[in-house]
Design a protein around this motif. Structure first.
Motif, PDB file in Angstrom:
ATOM      1  N   MET A 180      -3.414  -4.369  -3.503  1.00 19.37           N
ATOM      2  CA  MET A 180      -3.415  -3.062  -2.858  1.00 19.37           C
ATOM      3  C   MET A 180      -4.816  -2.621  -2.430  1.00 19.37           C
ATOM      4  SD  MET A 180      -0.452  -0.854  -4.786  1.00 19.37           S
ATOM      5  CE  MET A 180      -0.691  -1.381  -6.468  1.00 19.37           C
TER       6      MET A 180
ATOM      7  N   LEU B 250       6.141  -8.125  -4.509  1.00 19.46           N
ATOM      8  CA  LEU B 250       5.092  -7.750  -3.559  1.00 19.46           C
ATOM      9  C   LEU B 250       4.273  -8.979  -3.199  1.00 19.46           C
ATOM     10  CD1 LEU B 250       3.506  -5.353  -2.147  1.00 19.46           C
ATOM     11  CD2 LEU B 250       1.982  -5.448  -4.138  1.00 19.46           C
TER      12      LEU B 250
ATOM     13  N   PRO C 117       1.888   0.563  -1.496  1.00 17.80           N
ATOM     14  CA  PRO C 117       2.073   0.047  -0.138  1.00 17.80           C
ATOM     15  C   PRO C 117       3.270   0.636   0.598  1.00 17.80           C
ATOM     16  CG  PRO C 117       2.858  -1.549  -1.729  1.00 17.80           C
ATOM     17  CD  PRO C 117       2.278  -0.418  -2.518  1.00 17.80           C
ATOM     18  N   THR C 118       3.979   1.579  -0.007  1.00 16.81           N
ATOM     19  CA  THR C 118       5.196   2.118   0.591  1.00 16.81           C
ATOM     20  C   THR C 118       5.051   3.600   0.927  1.00 16.81           C
ATOM     21  OG1 THR C 118       6.098   2.579  -1.611  1.00 16.81           O
ATOM     22  CG2 THR C 118       6.714   0.485  -0.576  1.00 16.81           C
TER      23      THR C 118
ATOM     24  N   GLY D 106       0.986 -10.110  -0.282  1.00 16.01           N
ATOM     25  CA  GLY D 106       0.002  -9.462   0.572  1.00 16.01           C
ATOM     26  C   GLY D 106      -1.172 -10.359   0.870  1.00 16.01           C
TER      27      GLY D 106
ATOM     28  N   ALA E  67       0.701  -5.670   3.265  1.00 16.86           N
ATOM     29  CA  ALA E  67       1.583  -6.224   2.240  1.00 16.86           C
ATOM     30  C   ALA E  67       3.024  -6.123   2.700  1.00 16.86           C
ATOM     31  CB  ALA E  67       1.387  -5.492   0.913  1.00 16.86           C
TER      32      ALA E  67
ATOM     33  N   LEU F   2       7.291  -6.257   1.029  1.00 16.69           N
ATOM     34  CA  LEU F   2       8.198  -6.281  -0.113  1.00 16.69           C
ATOM     35  C   LEU F   2       9.328  -7.258   0.169  1.00 16.69           C
ATOM     36  CD1 LEU F   2       8.596  -2.540  -1.201  1.00 16.69           C
ATOM     37  CD2 LEU F   2       6.988  -4.244  -2.032  1.00 16.69           C
TER      38      LEU F   2
ATOM     39  N   THR G 278      -1.908  -7.088  -8.948  1.00 20.00           N
ATOM     40  CA  THR G 278      -1.243  -6.050  -8.155  1.00 20.00           C
ATOM     41  C   THR G 278      -2.256  -5.063  -7.592  1.00 20.00           C
ATOM     42  OG1 THR G 278       0.733  -6.296  -9.539  1.00 20.00           O
ATOM     43  CG2 THR G 278       0.589  -4.313  -8.188  1.00 20.00           C
TER      44      THR G 278
ATOM     45  N   ARG H  86       0.330   5.324   1.266  1.00 24.54           N
ATOM     46  CA  ARG H  86      -0.416   4.176   1.790  1.00 24.54           C
ATOM     47  C   ARG H  86      -1.882   4.521   2.088  1.00 24.54           C
ATOM     48  NH1 ARG H  86       2.755   2.854   6.890  1.00 24.54           N
ATOM     49  NH2 ARG H  86       2.831   5.133   6.913  1.00 24.54           N
TER      50      ARG H  86
ATOM     51  N   TYR I 284       6.269   2.191  -4.610  1.00 23.35           N
ATOM     52  CA  TYR I 284       6.308   0.972  -5.420  1.00 23.35           C
ATOM     53  C   TYR I 284       5.578  -0.162  -4.716  1.00 23.35           C
ATOM     54  CZ  TYR I 284       8.514  -3.264  -7.322  1.00 23.35           C
ATOM     55  OH  TYR I 284       8.758  -4.506  -7.863  1.00 23.35           O
TER      56      TYR I 284
ATOM     57  N   HIS J 270      12.335  -5.809  -6.091  1.00 20.12           N
ATOM     58  CA  HIS J 270      11.432  -6.293  -5.062  1.00 20.12           C
ATOM     59  C   HIS J 270      10.219  -6.957  -5.698  1.00 20.12           C
ATOM     60  CE1 HIS J 270      13.558  -3.176  -2.671  1.00 20.12           C
ATOM     61  NE2 HIS J 270      13.225  -3.883  -1.619  1.00 20.12           N
TER      62      HIS J 270
ATOM     63  N   LEU K  13       6.183  -5.434 -12.472  1.00 22.15           N
ATOM     64  CA  LEU K  13       5.706  -4.394 -11.562  1.00 22.15           C
ATOM     65  C   LEU K  13       6.309  -3.048 -11.923  1.00 22.15           C
ATOM     66  CD1 LEU K  13       5.959  -6.273  -8.134  1.00 22.15           C
ATOM     67  CD2 LEU K  13       4.046  -6.203  -9.749  1.00 22.15           C
TER      68      LEU K  13
END
Length: 615
Positions: A246, A12, A258-259, A14, A19, A21, A242, A275, A585, A10, A570
Motif C-alpha cells: 500500500m 491483494l 486500496p479500496t 500490487g 493494486a 483484489l 501488506t 485511497r 480492505y 479477497h 488480511l
C-alpha cells in the motif's frame, strides 16, 4: 458475477503504484490504474452488474477453492479442486519501480496440476468507474480494450491454444471478451493485462518465468531485511508485506486502503474513499517499520512528510489530514449515483470531503514520527526544521479550539481530548528534538503551552463521576482512541486515573475482546446507523493491557484477533457483529497496529520470561 463475495474473500496483489483484489473464485473485481487513487478499470466490487471484472475459473464444474500466498511474497495462488482435477491460478504484478508510470501489468497464469478442466475467461473492463464506453479491437496477437481516457491490452501467453485458444473458442460480446479452453494435466496458459496503451503481443513462457522470478526475488529480499524474530512472525511478516503493497514507491506515501466505498455497515451510508495518505496513519506506521528494521521506507515517508510540513509551515497553516500519494490535496468528494454499492450500500463515494477538516491530533502524530526517525539517524534538513518550527508555533497559538477529531466527525466540532493529548505530544517531541539536536525554537512558549495542555486534559478531559478520561470536554462519552495515551507517554500505565479509564473502556466499549471506537448513539457523528468494532482499536487495547502488566489478557486478546483475519492474514477496517470483515480492505491502520502490538507484547513477554529465569 452472480453475487457479491465477502469482503474478506479477497487477496491483494500490487506493484507499489497500484493494486488489485482477487476473489477466492479467481475474479479480479477491483483494479485502478495507473495509481491507487486513479479511476477504476474493474469495479464489480461496487456494482456486480456495471462495475467490470476479469475472471478465470472452471466452467460447468463443481469445485471448491483454496487460496494462499507464495511464502514471503504477495504472489497469490488460487487453487480449484474438483473430482475432475486440480488447477492453480497464479496472480501477481511485477514491481514497477520508483518512477511513476502508466504501464502496469496484471499477470495471470493457469496450471493444470492433475486431471482436466474446462476454463472460462471473461474480461469485462469498465473504464472510469463504469462511466465510459469502450470498444474492443482484435489484433493479430491479442486484443485492446480502448476507452476515452484509458486502454487495457490483453496479451496471451504462448502457447495461445492452452488458455485463450483458437478463434472459435473466443466470443466477443460487445466490448467484452469471453473465451473457453480445456486444460489437461501439465498444461499451462496465461494472460498479461497491461495498461498504458501498448500493442498486444504473444508473451513467451520464458518471459513469464522471468517476471515471476524477479517478483519473487524482490519480495523475498525485502522481507529478509526484517529484523523481527519474535512470536507471531508469520502474521507480522504478512502485515509488513501488506503495508509495503500500500506504499506508493515514487513518493514513499502509504495509502489507508486500496479500496473506496466499502461499507462500515452493509446497506449503510458510512462508505468512504480510503485511497489516500492520512498523516495520522502513516506516521503511526513509522514505529512499526522502524521496529522491524525497514529504515529505508521510513526515510522515504519522512521525505514526503517533510514536504507537507514545509507547505503548511511556510504558509502558517495547519497540516491537512490527508493528501494524494503525490502530495496534492484536491480530494473533492463526489457520489457515483450509477453504482449500486457493495451489496446495495449507497452512496458510493470517491474523493474524501474530510480532507479539509481541522484535526489537531495529526500534528502530534507527525512530530511523533519525526522524533522516532531522528532517534534512528533519519534527520530533517535545516529548511524543514525552520518549517517545523513555524508549524509548532502555529499549534502553540491554536491548539485550544474545537476540531473534527480523529474519527472525522461530520457533526459540529468539539473539544476532543485525544486532539489535546496529541497536541501535547507535538509540543513535547518538538522540545525533545530541539534539545537533542541543538536546533532553535521558542522553547519557552512550547514548554508553557505543553504544560497548559497537560493540566487542561487532567482537569477537563477526566470525568470523575465516570472515573475515566472521556472523548470530549464536558461530556461523559468514552473513546477508544484514548487507549493510545500510555503508548505516547501522556500517562503512565500504572496511574490510577489511567487504570480506571481502561476499566471503563472494558465495560462499555469491549465486546468479547473486540473494541468499538465509541458509541455513536451517545456521541452523534452526523451519520445514521451503527458500525462494527475497529481492528486498530482492538490492537491498541492489546498494547494497553500489556503495558498495564496484564500480559496473559493481552496475549489472549491478541491471538483471538488472529481468528478474525481472513484466510490470507488480511484485515479490513472493522469486524461486524456477525464476525465478518467490513469497511475498506485491507486497511493499513489495522496491519500497522498489529505490528506495533506484536512488538510491544513480545518485548514485555521476553522481559517477564527473563525475570522468571533470574528468580
Amino acid at each position: 458475477m452472480d453475487s457479491y463475495p465477502a469482503i474478506e474473500d479477497h487477496g491483494l496483489i500490487g506493484d507499489l503504484q497500484t493494486a488489485a483484489l482477487v476473489t477466492c473464485d479467481g475474479t479480479i473485481d477491483w483494479f485502478c490504474a495507473p495509481r491507487f487513487d486513479s479511476p477504476s478499470i474493474f469495479a464489480a466490487l461496487l456494482d456486480k452488474e456495471k462495475g467490470g471484472y476479469f475472471q478465470i475459473a472452471p466452467h460447468d464444474v463443481r469445485y471448491v477453492t483454496k487460496q494462499l500466498y507464495l511464502p514471503g511474497t504477495p504472489i497469490l495462488i488460487t487453487r480449484f479442486i474438483s473430482a475432475d482435477g486440480v488447477a492453480e491460478v497464479m496472480d501477481f504484478m511485477p514491481v514497477t519501480g520508483e518512477r511513476a508510470t502508466d504501464a502496469h501489468r496484471l499477470v495471470r497464469t493457469v496450471t493444470m496440476v492433475r486431471g482436466s478442466m474446462r476454463f472460462r475467461v471473461e474480461c469485462r473492463p469498465r473504464f472510469n468507474y463504469a462511466r465510459e464506453e469502450h470498444r474492443l479491437e482484435r489484433h493479430q496477437n491479442g486484443y485492446v480494450f480502448r476507452g476515452r481516457t484509458a486502454t487495457l491490452t490483453f496479451n496471451p501467453v504462448d502457447p495461445v491454444r492452452r488458455l485463450i485458444a483458437e478463434q472459435g473458442d473466443i466470443q466477443l460480446e460487445g466490448g467484452d471478451l469471453v473465451g473457453y479452453s480445456t486444460l489437461n494435466e501439465g498444461d499451462t496458459g496465461g494472460v498479461v493485462l497491461e495498461t498504458g496503451g501498448t500493442e498486444p503481443r504473444i508473451i513467451s513462457p520464458d518471459e513469464i518465468q522471468g517476471m515471476f522470478e524477479w517478483t519473487q526475488d524482490y519480495w523475498r529480499r525485502w522481507v529478509e531485511r526484517s529484523r523481527y524474530t519474535g512470536r507471531w512472525r508469520e502474521m507480522v511478516e504478512r502485515s509488513a508485506i501488506t503495508l509495503k503493497l500500500m506504499t506508493y514507491a515514487p513518493t514513499g506515501a502509504m495509502i489507508a486502503a486500496p479500496t473506496a466505498a466499502l461499507p462500515e455497515l452493509v446497506g449503510g451510508t458510512r462508505n468512504w474513499d480510503y485511497r489516500y495518505t492520512w498523516v495520522r496513519d502513516t506516521s503511526f506506521s513509522v514505529h512499526a517499520l522502524l521496529g522491524l528494521g525497514f529504515t529505508e521506507e521510513v526515510s522515504r515517508y519522512m521525505d514526503w512528510l517533510d514536504e507537507r510540513i514545509r507547505e503548511a509551515g511556510d504558509h502558517q497553516d495547519p497540516l491537512k489530514i490527508m493528501y494524494r500519494v503525490d502530495g496534492s490535496s484536491d480530494l473533492h468528494e463526489e457520489v457515483l449515483e450509477h453504482l449500486e454499492g457493495y451489496r446495495g450500500s449507497r452512496p458510493v463515494r470517491i474523493g474524501n470531503g474530510a480532507a479539509d477538516q481541522l484535526q489537531l491530533d495529526i500534528h502530534g502524530e507527525a512530530l511523533y514520527a519525526m522524533h522516532l526517525a531522528d532517534e534512528q539517524g533519519i534527520r530533517v534538513s535545516h529548511q524543514v526544521w525552520k518549517s517545523t518550527v513555524r508549524l509548532v508555533d502555529w499549534l502553540c497559538h491554536n491548539w485550544d479550539q474545537p476540531d473534527a477529531g480523529i474519527w472525522e466527525s461530520r457533526h459540529h466540532p468539539r473539544n476532543y481530548t485525544f486532539g489535546r493529548v496529541m497536541s501535547w505530544v507535538a509540543l513535547d517531541r518538538a522540545i525533545r528534538l530541539a534539545t537533542r539536536t541543538g536546533r532553535p525554537g521558542d522553547m519557552a512558549c512550547w514548554t508553557k503551552q505543553r504544560n497548559r495542555i497537560y493540566n487542561q486534559v487532567m482537569e477537563r478531559g477526566y470525568d470523575r463521576r465516570h472515573g475515566s478520561f472521556v472523548q470530549a470536554y464536558d461530556e461523559s462519552v468514552l473513546d477508544a482512541a484514548l487507549l493510545a495515551m500510555p503508548a505516547v507517554g501522556f500517562v503512565t500505565p500504572s496511574d490510577p486515573l489511567w487504570q480506571s479509564t481502561l476499566q471503563a473502556i472494558e465495560r462499555e466499549l469491549v465486546s468479547d475482546s473486540l473494541v468499538h471506537r465509541y458509541d455513536p448513539v451517545h456521541s452523534p457523528d452526523g451519520l445514521p446507523g451503527h458500525e462494527g468494532t475497529f481492528n486498530m482499536c482492538t490492537f491498541w487495547y492489546v498494547e494497553a493491557l500489556a503495558r498495564s502488566g496484564r500480559l496473559d489478557d493481552a496475549r489472549l486478546t491478541f491471538e483471538k484477533m488472529f481468528t478474525f483475519s481472513n484466510h490470507l492474514g488480511l484485515y479490513a477496517e472493522e469486524i461486524a457483529s456477525t464476525g465478518e470483515q467490513i469497511g475498506n480492505y485491507p486497511q493499513a491502520f489495522s496491519h500497522l497496529s498489529l505490528i506495533n502490538s506484536a512488538l510491544t507484547l513480545n518485548d514485555l513477554l521476553d522481559t517477564e520470561a527473563d525475570a522468571r529465569r533470574r528468580r
